[in-house]
Motif scaffolding. Structure first.
Motif, PDB file in Angstrom:
ATOM      1  N   ILE A 171       0.846  -1.204   0.000  1.00 34.89           N
ATOM      2  CA  ILE A 171       0.000   0.000   0.000  1.00 34.89           C
ATOM      3  C   ILE A 171       0.876   1.246   0.000  1.00 34.89           C
ATOM      4  CG2 ILE A 171      -1.646   1.292   1.405  1.00 34.89           C
ATOM      5  CD1 ILE A 171      -2.949  -1.375   2.100  1.00 34.89           C
TER       6      ILE A 171
ATOM      7  N   TYR B 186       2.307   1.919  -3.383  1.00 30.46           N
ATOM      8  CA  TYR B 186       1.311   2.495  -4.289  1.00 30.46           C
ATOM      9  C   TYR B 186       1.111   3.976  -3.996  1.00 30.46           C
ATOM     10  CZ  TYR B 186      -2.887   3.103  -7.038  1.00 30.46           C
ATOM     11  OH  TYR B 186      -3.783   3.545  -7.972  1.00 30.46           O
TER      12      TYR B 186
ATOM     13  N   TYR C 253       3.972   5.858  -5.477  1.00 33.37           N
ATOM     14  CA  TYR C 253       3.778   5.965  -6.924  1.00 33.37           C
ATOM     15  C   TYR C 253       2.790   7.081  -7.260  1.00 33.37           C
ATOM     16  CZ  TYR C 253       1.006   4.548 -11.065  1.00 33.37           C
ATOM     17  OH  TYR C 253       0.287   4.525 -12.218  1.00 33.37           O
ATOM     18  N   LEU C 254       1.702   7.139  -6.462  1.00 37.39           N
ATOM     19  CA  LEU C 254       0.688   8.166  -6.679  1.00 37.39           C
ATOM     20  C   LEU C 254       1.263   9.555  -6.390  1.00 37.39           C
ATOM     21  CD1 LEU C 254      -2.225   7.781  -7.549  1.00 37.39           C
ATOM     22  CD2 LEU C 254      -2.928   8.003  -5.189  1.00 37.39           C
TER      23      LEU C 254
ATOM     24  N   LYS D 131       3.411  10.826  -9.219  1.00 38.91           N
ATOM     25  CA  LYS D 131       2.606  11.334 -10.329  1.00 38.91           C
ATOM     26  C   LYS D 131       2.062  12.721 -10.000  1.00 38.91           C
ATOM     27  CE  LYS D 131      -0.318   8.608 -12.418  1.00 38.91           C
ATOM     28  NZ  LYS D 131      -0.438   7.715 -13.578  1.00 38.91           N
ATOM     29  N   LEU D 132       1.648  12.876  -8.756  1.00 38.25           N
ATOM     30  CA  LEU D 132       1.058  14.142  -8.309  1.00 38.25           C
ATOM     31  C   LEU D 132       2.104  15.251  -8.348  1.00 38.25           C
ATOM     32  CD1 LEU D 132      -1.734  14.905  -7.325  1.00 38.25           C
ATOM     33  CD2 LEU D 132      -0.968  14.574  -4.997  1.00 38.25           C
TER      34      LEU D 132
END
Lengths: 79, 350
Positions: free
Chosen positions: A52, A55, A58-59, A62-63
């Protein structure tokens, strides 16, 4: 730069997660099979946590990229 | 929002209760594990999580059981420690069935610990030499009766998996979350086909991606558990194979989404593909695994979990765990969807 550093950290964590139980098994008896295999449960919870968190990282990456893009666009408009 | 805090509260409860509630006492092994008929044998019973010294030796009873009518009771029971009992058995000269050997279950009945059982603990072989035990030794004199059945707050003891029975609260909910997220995903895919709003497409993709994350976690945690319970991380078990196929089908969904230059065309095709992927998910996860033998519990027939695998104490942790992890899954999916919405607006796509 930051991307590669992050990747290195994850490779190290992954390597540790895989090799730690077998390293400990070489010492005395099989570490993971002792105390009624409770460390299997610890490992499973750890894997879920790591999954988790990676992830979320990773998010976040991107942000961050999107935020930089938006900032650049704004600068272009104001100039 | 309230359901996000609820997910945290539930998951804290699940981790605490799942890790702290003790197992019921059990028998790990007995020694020796073989005996010959017609002999007198002293056998040690080794307990797990047991407190044999908490009661007088006279209250403790042990058996070697063949079936409900044929059992041998142990004589002169001596408590050696909290986890060891010694007892002497007079093996009858004949076996309860006409074969060369039988497997007997070991049973310990303790006034405060309750009853514990080890199936197939001792192999009794037929010995043709003259019997040394008295002729009174018989299979039917001491049936297993008046057991102390305890119903305290503890998880069942199972051989081989021992404490890792607690993984039921962490590995199994992953698949429930995957199912809920994929249902949400296909729901928004269908809505997108009726009404092509970009928001429906974003939701379908976001839920599918988070579902895939939980599927991957379920697979990896299952492999770790399998390594220590079944002996190998991957043993081509039918459920392992079918879930791997299902995850690959959903992986293809994301490849399909990205392989179109026009986002609208890609979204429409991906929505159609998602419906097919979901339609294949149901047989892959729920129908095919029940038609073949599997290492997973309750594989053949319904339901997937029998009362043997999930008792009432486990339900008190297992059901909250499903709810907690599902809320967490939807929370993560929501972040993913909100990110995508902002990105699309910034790119001028929405």
């Amino acid at each position: 730069m930051k991307f590669f550093r992050m990747r290195k950290v994850f490779t190290i964590i992954l390597f540790m997660a895989i090799s730690l139980p077998s390293l400990m098994a070489q010492g005395n008896r099989d570490f993971m099979r002792e105390s009624g295999k409770i460390y299997v449960v610890v490992g499973v919870i750890g894997l879920i946590f790591l999954g988790i968190v990676s992830y979320l990282v990773y998010l976040e990456r991107k942000l961050t990229k999107l935020e930089h893009q938006l900032k650049d666009d704004k600068n272009e408009w104001t100039n | 929002m309230w359901w996000k805090s609820l997910s945290v509260v539930i998951l804290v409860y699940v981790i605490l209760a799942g890790m702290l509630v003790p197992l019921k006492p059990g028998i790990t092994h007995i020694s020796p594990q073989t005996a010959k008929s017609g002999s007198a044998v002293t056998i040690q019973f080794h307990g797990y999580n047991s407190f044999y010294t908490r009661s007088e030796a006279s209250g403790i009873r042990v058996w070697l059981e063949f079936d409900s009518l044929h059992a041998l009771a142990g004589q002169d029971i001596r408590v050696l420690s909290d986890t060891a009992i010694e007892a002497t058995f007079q093996m009858p000269p004949l076996l309860p069935q006409s074969s060369r050997s039988v497997l007997l279950n070991a049973i310990v009945d303790h006034p405060s610990d309750g009853v514990s059982l080890l199936p197939g603990a001792l192999q009794l072989t037929l010995d043709t030499a003259p019997a040394t035990s008295p002729a009174t030794a018989s299979w039917s004199l001491n049936p297993v009766i008046d057991l102390h059945i305890k119903s305290d707050f503890s998880f069942p003891y199972r051989n081989v998996i021992y404490e890792s029975i607690r993984n039921t609260y962490f590995h199994v909910p992953m698949w429930f979350v995957l199912m809920f997220l994929f249902i949400a995903s296909v729901y928004f895919s269908v809505r997108y086909l009726f009404d092509p709003k970009p928001d429906f497409d974003r939701k379908a993709a976001g839920y599918a991606e988070t579902g895939l994350l939980f599927g991957g976690l379920g697979l990896v945690t299952g492999m770790l558990w399998a390594h220590y319970a079944w002996g190998a991380a991957w043993s081509n078990d039918i459920k392992q194979l079918m879930t791997a196929v299902a995850l690959l089908i959903y992986l293809a969904y994301f490849i399909l989404r990205r392989s179109f230059d026009e986002p609208e065309k890609g979204a429409r095709l991906a929505a159609v593909y998602n419906i097919f992927a979901f339609a294949s998910l149901v047989p892959l996860l729920y129908i095919v695994p029940r038609m073949f033998a599997s290492l997973h519990p309750g594989a053949t027939g319904n339901p997937a979990f029998g009362s043997e695998d999930l008792d009432n104490t486990m339900r008190l942790v297992f059901y909250p765990s499903i709810i907690g992890f599902s809320l967490l899954g939807f929370w993560i999916a929501e972040l993913r969807i909100r990110y995508k919405r902002v990105e699309d607006r910034a790119m001028g796509l929405d």
